[in-house]
Design a protein around this motif. Structure first.
Motif, PDB file in Angstrom:
ATOM      1  N   LEU A  92       4.641  -0.814  -8.671  1.00 53.39           N
ATOM      2  CA  LEU A  92       5.130   0.229  -9.557  1.00 53.39           C
ATOM      3  C   LEU A  92       4.825  -0.092 -11.009  1.00 53.39           C
ATOM      4  N   ALA A  93       4.955  -1.337 -11.409  1.00 53.50           N
ATOM      5  CA  ALA A  93       4.672  -1.717 -12.790  1.00 53.50           C
ATOM      6  C   ALA A  93       3.202  -1.510 -13.123  1.00 53.50           C
ATOM      7  N   ASP A  94       2.328  -1.690 -12.141  1.00 53.86           N
ATOM      8  CA  ASP A  94       0.902  -1.472 -12.364  1.00 53.86           C
ATOM      9  C   ASP A  94       0.597  -0.011 -12.674  1.00 53.86           C
ATOM     10  N   PHE A  95       1.419   0.881 -12.185  1.00 53.37           N
ATOM     11  CA  PHE A  95       1.221   2.300 -12.412  1.00 53.37           C
ATOM     12  C   PHE A  95       1.323   2.625 -13.899  1.00 53.37           C
ATOM     13  N   PHE A  96       2.220   1.943 -14.613  1.00 53.51           N
ATOM     14  CA  PHE A  96       2.453   2.222 -16.023  1.00 53.51           C
ATOM     15  C   PHE A  96       1.576   1.398 -16.956  1.00 53.51           C
ATOM     16  N   ARG A  97       0.937   0.379 -16.432  1.00 51.89           N
ATOM     17  CA  ARG A  97       0.090  -0.480 -17.242  1.00 51.89           C
ATOM     18  C   ARG A  97      -1.290   0.146 -17.378  1.00 51.89           C
ATOM     19  N   LYS A  98      -1.840   0.137 -18.587  1.00 54.47           N
ATOM     20  CA  LYS A  98      -3.186   0.665 -18.831  1.00 54.47           C
ATOM     21  C   LYS A  98      -4.206  -0.339 -18.321  1.00 54.47           C
ATOM     22  N   LYS A  99      -5.198   0.156 -17.605  1.00 51.96           N
ATOM     23  CA  LYS A  99      -6.267  -0.703 -17.122  1.00 51.96           C
ATOM     24  C   LYS A  99      -7.598  -0.092 -17.523  1.00 51.96           C
ATOM     25  N   THR A 100      -8.548  -0.953 -17.764  1.00 50.37           N
ATOM     26  CA  THR A 100      -9.885  -0.472 -18.052  1.00 50.37           C
ATOM     27  C   THR A 100     -10.532  -0.044 -16.737  1.00 50.37           C
ATOM     28  N   SER A 101     -11.558   0.761 -16.836  1.00 54.16           N
ATOM     29  CA  SER A 101     -12.227   1.213 -15.614  1.00 54.16           C
ATOM     30  C   SER A 101     -12.857   0.039 -14.872  1.00 54.16           C
ATOM     31  N   SER A 102     -13.324  -0.961 -15.616  1.00 54.98           N
ATOM     32  CA  SER A 102     -13.908  -2.128 -14.940  1.00 54.98           C
ATOM     33  C   SER A 102     -12.829  -2.919 -14.211  1.00 54.98           C
ATOM     34  N   GLY A 103     -11.623  -2.996 -14.779  1.00 57.23           N
ATOM     35  CA  GLY A 103     -10.518  -3.686 -14.117  1.00 57.23           C
ATOM     36  C   GLY A 103     -10.104  -2.996 -12.839  1.00 57.23           C
ATOM     37  N   VAL A 104     -10.064  -1.665 -12.880  1.00 54.38           N
ATOM     38  CA  VAL A 104      -9.714  -0.885 -11.690  1.00 54.38           C
ATOM     39  C   VAL A 104     -10.780  -1.068 -10.611  1.00 54.38           C
ATOM     40  N   ALA A 105     -12.032  -1.012 -11.014  1.00 51.79           N
ATOM     41  CA  ALA A 105     -13.128  -1.179 -10.057  1.00 51.79           C
ATOM     42  C   ALA A 105     -13.098  -2.574  -9.433  1.00 51.79           C
ATOM     43  N   LYS A 106     -12.803  -3.585 -10.243  1.00 48.97           N
ATOM     44  CA  LYS A 106     -12.726  -4.961  -9.739  1.00 48.97           C
ATOM     45  C   LYS A 106     -11.600  -5.105  -8.728  1.00 48.97           C
ATOM     46  N   ASP A 107     -10.422  -4.529  -9.033  1.00 45.68           N
ATOM     47  CA  ASP A 107      -9.288  -4.584  -8.108  1.00 45.68           C
ATOM     48  C   ASP A 107      -9.609  -3.884  -6.796  1.00 45.68           C
ATOM     49  N   ARG A 108     -10.258  -2.736  -6.874  1.00 50.91           N
ATOM     50  CA  ARG A 108     -10.616  -1.996  -5.658  1.00 50.91           C
ATOM     51  C   ARG A 108     -11.616  -2.772  -4.809  1.00 50.91           C
ATOM     52  N   LEU A 109     -12.590  -3.380  -5.451  1.00 54.47           N
ATOM     53  CA  LEU A 109     -13.581  -4.166  -4.716  1.00 54.47           C
ATOM     54  C   LEU A 109     -12.929  -5.348  -4.021  1.00 54.47           C
ATOM     55  N   LYS A 110     -12.013  -6.043  -4.714  1.00 54.29           N
ATOM     56  CA  LYS A 110     -11.293  -7.152  -4.094  1.00 54.29           C
ATOM     57  C   LYS A 110     -10.524  -6.674  -2.866  1.00 54.29           C
ATOM     58  N   LEU A 111      -9.849  -5.550  -3.001  1.00 50.47           N
ATOM     59  CA  LEU A 111      -9.056  -5.014  -1.902  1.00 50.47           C
ATOM     60  C   LEU A 111      -9.937  -4.666  -0.704  1.00 50.47           C
ATOM     61  N   VAL A 112     -11.093  -4.072  -0.952  1.00 54.41           N
ATOM     62  CA  VAL A 112     -12.012  -3.719   0.137  1.00 54.41           C
ATOM     63  C   VAL A 112     -12.532  -4.969   0.826  1.00 54.41           C
ATOM     64  N   LEU A 113     -12.912  -5.985   0.054  1.00 50.64           N
ATOM     65  CA  LEU A 113     -13.430  -7.220   0.643  1.00 50.64           C
ATOM     66  C   LEU A 113     -12.374  -7.944   1.471  1.00 50.64           C
ATOM     67  N   VAL A 114     -11.168  -8.022   0.934  1.00 51.46           N
ATOM     68  CA  VAL A 114     -10.087  -8.699   1.654  1.00 51.46           C
ATOM     69  C   VAL A 114      -9.734  -7.952   2.924  1.00 51.46           C
ATOM     70  N   SER A 115      -9.625  -6.637   2.849  1.00 52.49           N
ATOM     71  CA  SER A 115      -9.263  -5.859   4.032  1.00 52.49           C
ATOM     72  C   SER A 115     -10.355  -5.943   5.095  1.00 52.49           C
ATOM     73  N   ASP A 116     -11.602  -6.024   4.668  1.00 54.88           N
ATOM     74  CA  ASP A 116     -12.709  -6.165   5.618  1.00 54.88           C
ATOM     75  C   ASP A 116     -12.609  -7.504   6.348  1.00 54.88           C
ATOM     76  N   ARG A 117     -12.289  -8.566   5.621  1.00 53.27           N
ATOM     77  CA  ARG A 117     -12.152  -9.896   6.237  1.00 53.27           C
ATOM     78  C   ARG A 117     -11.002  -9.940   7.224  1.00 53.27           C
ATOM     79  N   ALA A 118      -9.931  -9.235   6.903  1.00 51.96           N
ATOM     80  CA  ALA A 118      -8.738  -9.265   7.759  1.00 51.96           C
ATOM     81  C   ALA A 118      -8.825  -8.256   8.900  1.00 51.96           C
ATOM     82  N   GLY A 119      -9.787  -7.357   8.827  1.00 47.86           N
ATOM     83  CA  GLY A 119      -9.932  -6.361   9.885  1.00 47.86           C
ATOM     84  C   GLY A 119      -8.890  -5.253   9.817  1.00 47.86           C
TER      85      GLY A 119
END
Length: 90
Positions: free
Chosen positions: A3-30
């Motif tokens: 919830l706190a992340d919702f109110f925090r400003k992020k750069t587009s590169s930060g958002v893209a980096k977080d999404r990429l990490k999430l995709v890679l981790v979820s792929d590893r975990a199946g």
């Protein structure tokens, strides 16, 4: 992202980096990225009941590790959750 992340400003590169990490981790975990995000949010919600955590330093990920029975690798959840303060029992 909690919830706190919702109110925090992020750069587009930060958002893209977080999404990429999430995709890679979820792929590893199946599992899906949505499930990974829900697991992370649930962990944050439960721990936040008892302690005040530093969301900036929060790092939750799933990696592969060797199983105890030498049967290959298995997913392992690693969480680095910096604690700012303990909450008092009311």
């Amino acid at each position: 992202m909690g919830l706190a992340d919702f109110f925090r400003k992020k750069t587009s590169s930060g958002v893209a980096k977080d999404r990429l990490k999430l995709v890679l981790v979820s792929d590893r975990a199946g599992c899906s990225p949505e499930l990974m995000e829900q697991i992370k949010n649930d962990i944050i919600a439960v721990i936040s009941r008892y302690v005040e955590i530093d969301l900036e330093g929060l790092d939750i990920k799933i990696t592969q590790t060797e199983s105890e029975g030498n049967n290959g690798t298995v997913p392992a959840l690693f969480a680095n959750i910096p604690i700012k303060d303990m909450k008092s029992n009311k």
